[in-house]
Design a protein around this motif. Structure first.
Motif: not given
Length: 119
Positions: A35-42, A69-80, A85-89
């Motif tokens: 994940v990419w985020l600004d870590l300067s405050a931390a 269960p999903y058929d495709l690991i593409e679906s698993v990766a996409g859901r993760i 990315l729901e974390d707005r930071r």
């Protein structure tokens, strides 16, 4: 943004695949997340609330891989990726799901799908 947190080699038992025996018997999946985020405050405050808690990140991914269960690991990766990315930071996320025991009748080391999402 060059600051990032990386979690690699998260091993979780799941039941994903297009074949019925994959869903019935399951197998181990390996997940890498960056994940990419600004870590300067931390970095300047030494406060956990100013960063992404990587333990919670691991739990979120494990819940998805070990869950529905999903058929495709593409679906698993996409859901993760979508849930992380729901974390707005966060500016971006990259998720790789490895399926080292994929049902391929040849000798191979790994099969993996990588999904990257950005704001």
């Amino acid at each position: 943004m060059s600051d990032r947190i990386t979690l690699t080699g998260l091993r979780v038992f799941g039941r994903h695949g297009v074949f019925e025996h994959e869903k019935r018997e399951g197998q181990e999946f390996v997940v890498d997340i960056t994940v990419w985020l600004d870590l300067s405050a931390a970095a300047s405050t030494d406060e956990l609330t100013k960063t992404l808690h990587y333990g919670e990140l691991a739990e979120l991914a494990a819940g998805i891989v070990g869950g529905e269960p999903y058929d495709l690991i593409e679906s698993v990766a996409g859901r993760i990726a979508g849930e992380v990315l729901e974390d707005r930071r966060l500016r971006a996320v990259e998720v790789t799901v490895h399926k080292p025991s994929a049902p391929i009748p040849l000798t191979f080391d790994d099969v993996a799908v990588t999904i990257r999402r950005e704001r």
